[in-house]
Design a protein around this motif. Sequence first.
Motif, PDB file in Angstrom:
ATOM      1  N   ILE A 181       2.686 -10.499   3.975  1.00  0.00           N
ATOM      2  CA  ILE A 181       3.532  -9.613   3.023  1.00  0.00           C
ATOM      3  C   ILE A 181       2.886  -8.424   2.671  1.00  0.00           C
ATOM      4  O   ILE A 181       1.588  -8.192   2.563  1.00  0.00           O
ATOM      5  N   TYR A 182       3.468  -7.119   2.528  1.00  0.00           N
ATOM      6  CA  TYR A 182       3.051  -5.894   2.359  1.00  0.00           C
ATOM      7  C   TYR A 182       3.432  -5.808   0.948  1.00  0.00           C
ATOM      8  O   TYR A 182       4.450  -6.025   0.425  1.00  0.00           O
ATOM      9  N   ILE A 183       2.357  -5.176   0.202  1.00  0.00           N
ATOM     10  CA  ILE A 183       2.547  -5.122  -1.344  1.00  0.00           C
ATOM     11  C   ILE A 183       1.924  -3.690  -1.868  1.00  0.00           C
ATOM     12  O   ILE A 183       1.168  -3.040  -0.993  1.00  0.00           O
ATOM     13  N   LYS A 184       2.757  -3.370  -2.706  1.00  0.00           N
ATOM     14  CA  LYS A 184       2.272  -2.191  -3.391  1.00  0.00           C
ATOM     15  C   LYS A 184       1.923  -2.461  -4.713  1.00  0.00           C
ATOM     16  O   LYS A 184       2.514  -3.022  -5.678  1.00  0.00           O
ATOM     17  N   LYS A 185       0.858  -1.531  -5.184  1.00  0.00           N
ATOM     18  CA  LYS A 185       0.424  -2.013  -6.589  1.00  0.00           C
ATOM     19  C   LYS A 185       1.254  -1.253  -7.769  1.00  0.00           C
ATOM     20  O   LYS A 185       2.016  -0.345  -7.076  1.00  0.00           O
ATOM     21  N   LYS A 186       1.183  -1.939  -8.889  1.00  0.00           N
ATOM     22  CA  LYS A 186       2.163  -1.131  -9.679  1.00  0.00           C
ATOM     23  C   LYS A 186       1.717   0.155 -10.162  1.00  0.00           C
ATOM     24  O   LYS A 186       0.440   0.710 -10.037  1.00  0.00           O
ATOM     25  N   ASP A 187       2.620   0.961 -10.279  1.00  0.00           N
ATOM     26  CA  ASP A 187       2.613   2.408 -10.781  1.00  0.00           C
ATOM     27  C   ASP A 187       1.414   2.579 -11.921  1.00  0.00           C
ATOM     28  O   ASP A 187       1.255   1.889 -12.809  1.00  0.00           O
ATOM     29  N   LEU A 208       0.880   6.386   8.572  1.00  0.00           N
ATOM     30  CA  LEU A 208       0.495   5.172   7.629  1.00  0.00           C
ATOM     31  C   LEU A 208       1.724   4.601   7.024  1.00  0.00           C
ATOM     32  O   LEU A 208       2.305   5.164   6.401  1.00  0.00           O
ATOM     33  N   LEU A 209       1.571   3.274   6.839  1.00  0.00           N
ATOM     34  CA  LEU A 209       2.735   2.581   5.883  1.00  0.00           C
ATOM     35  C   LEU A 209       2.215   2.746   4.405  1.00  0.00           C
ATOM     36  O   LEU A 209       1.128   3.117   3.988  1.00  0.00           O
ATOM     37  N   ASP A 210       3.162   2.817   3.697  1.00  0.00           N
ATOM     38  CA  ASP A 210       3.040   3.394   2.294  1.00  0.00           C
ATOM     39  C   ASP A 210       2.950   2.072   1.383  1.00  0.00           C
ATOM     40  O   ASP A 210       3.707   1.607   0.793  1.00  0.00           O
ATOM     41  N   TYR A 211       1.931   1.179   1.823  1.00  0.00           N
ATOM     42  CA  TYR A 211       1.526  -0.030   1.100  1.00  0.00           C
ATOM     43  C   TYR A 211       0.190  -0.125   0.913  1.00  0.00           C
ATOM     44  O   TYR A 211      -0.713   0.608   1.451  1.00  0.00           O
ATOM     45  N   ASP A 212      -0.254  -0.642  -0.128  1.00  0.00           N
ATOM     46  CA  ASP A 212      -1.594  -0.812  -0.813  1.00  0.00           C
ATOM     47  C   ASP A 212      -2.502  -2.030  -0.387  1.00  0.00           C
ATOM     48  O   ASP A 212      -3.618  -1.940  -0.170  1.00  0.00           O
ATOM     49  N   ALA A 213      -1.718  -2.914   0.181  1.00  0.00           N
ATOM     50  CA  ALA A 213      -2.313  -4.357   0.229  1.00  0.00           C
ATOM     51  C   ALA A 213      -1.547  -5.340   1.482  1.00  0.00           C
ATOM     52  O   ALA A 213      -0.216  -5.077   1.578  1.00  0.00           O
ATOM     53  N   GLY A 241       5.260 -15.059 -11.489  1.00  0.00           N
ATOM     54  CA  GLY A 241       4.965 -14.438 -12.851  1.00  0.00           C
ATOM     55  C   GLY A 241       3.760 -13.361 -13.167  1.00  0.00           C
ATOM     56  O   GLY A 241       3.811 -12.382 -13.795  1.00  0.00           O
ATOM     57  N   ASP A 242       2.873 -13.694 -12.404  1.00  0.00           N
ATOM     58  CA  ASP A 242       1.695 -12.968 -12.517  1.00  0.00           C
ATOM     59  C   ASP A 242       1.712 -11.483 -11.606  1.00  0.00           C
ATOM     60  O   ASP A 242       1.051 -10.557 -11.764  1.00  0.00           O
ATOM     61  N   HIS A 243       2.661 -11.332 -10.788  1.00  0.00           N
ATOM     62  CA  HIS A 243       2.896 -10.165  -9.920  1.00  0.00           C
ATOM     63  C   HIS A 243       3.082  -9.235 -10.910  1.00  0.00           C
ATOM     64  O   HIS A 243       2.446  -7.761 -10.584  1.00  0.00           O
ATOM     65  N   GLU A 244       3.811  -8.998 -12.116  1.00  0.00           N
ATOM     66  CA  GLU A 244       3.856  -8.121 -12.804  1.00  0.00           C
ATOM     67  C   GLU A 244       2.687  -7.276 -13.369  1.00  0.00           C
ATOM     68  O   GLU A 244       2.602  -6.063 -13.846  1.00  0.00           O
ATOM     69  N   ASP A 256       7.088  -5.635  -7.282  1.00  0.00           N
ATOM     70  CA  ASP A 256       7.843  -6.807  -6.639  1.00  0.00           C
ATOM     71  C   ASP A 256       9.023  -6.149  -5.670  1.00  0.00           C
ATOM     72  O   ASP A 256       9.616  -6.587  -4.846  1.00  0.00           O
ATOM     73  N   THR A 257       9.727  -4.921  -6.185  1.00  0.00           N
ATOM     74  CA  THR A 257      10.723  -4.327  -5.563  1.00  0.00           C
ATOM     75  C   THR A 257      10.417  -3.686  -4.178  1.00  0.00           C
ATOM     76  O   THR A 257      11.283  -3.462  -3.524  1.00  0.00           O
TER      77      THR A 257
END
Length: 144
Positions: free
Chosen positions: A24-30, A84-89, A115-118, A123-124
């Motif tokens: 799963i590719y993850i972006k951290k919240k802004d 590079l991919l634009d993902y953080d994890a 629920g902890d993702h926020e 998640d988008t």
Amino acid sequence: MVPKTLQAGYPDTTGFRKVVKMTIYIKKKDGMSDSDFINHYNNVHAQKAAPVLQKHSIISYSLTYHLERDRKTIQDIMHKKAQLLDYDAICTFVFPDYLSLAKFMYDKEGAALSGDHENFQDDTQMRMMVGDEYMVIENGEKVG
């Protein structure tokens, strides 16, 4: 017995681990710092996830970070030409079969983890890949 359609691996092949690997590719919240992202993911979210995953026969669960330090280092190595991919994890789960993965995904405790993702991710932007893993080199040795 796991139904044939939920077993890992591709029929009549060799060299595959015969596992189900979900990446799963993850972006951290802004606005979140790299250190806060790592701290929450490692010490809060992953720690809550671990016992639920263990309940469902997880083989491994790992997090790979791709943050400012990593991006700068690889760009320096590749003379600013890395695409590079634009993902953080990258979050990687390895299960023995699709049935174990499905049981985790539909576990009430597992679902509650969303629920902890926020608190640390967007998640988008989340994307995933699922499949088996063909091994070429393992533990420094060529396989097969």
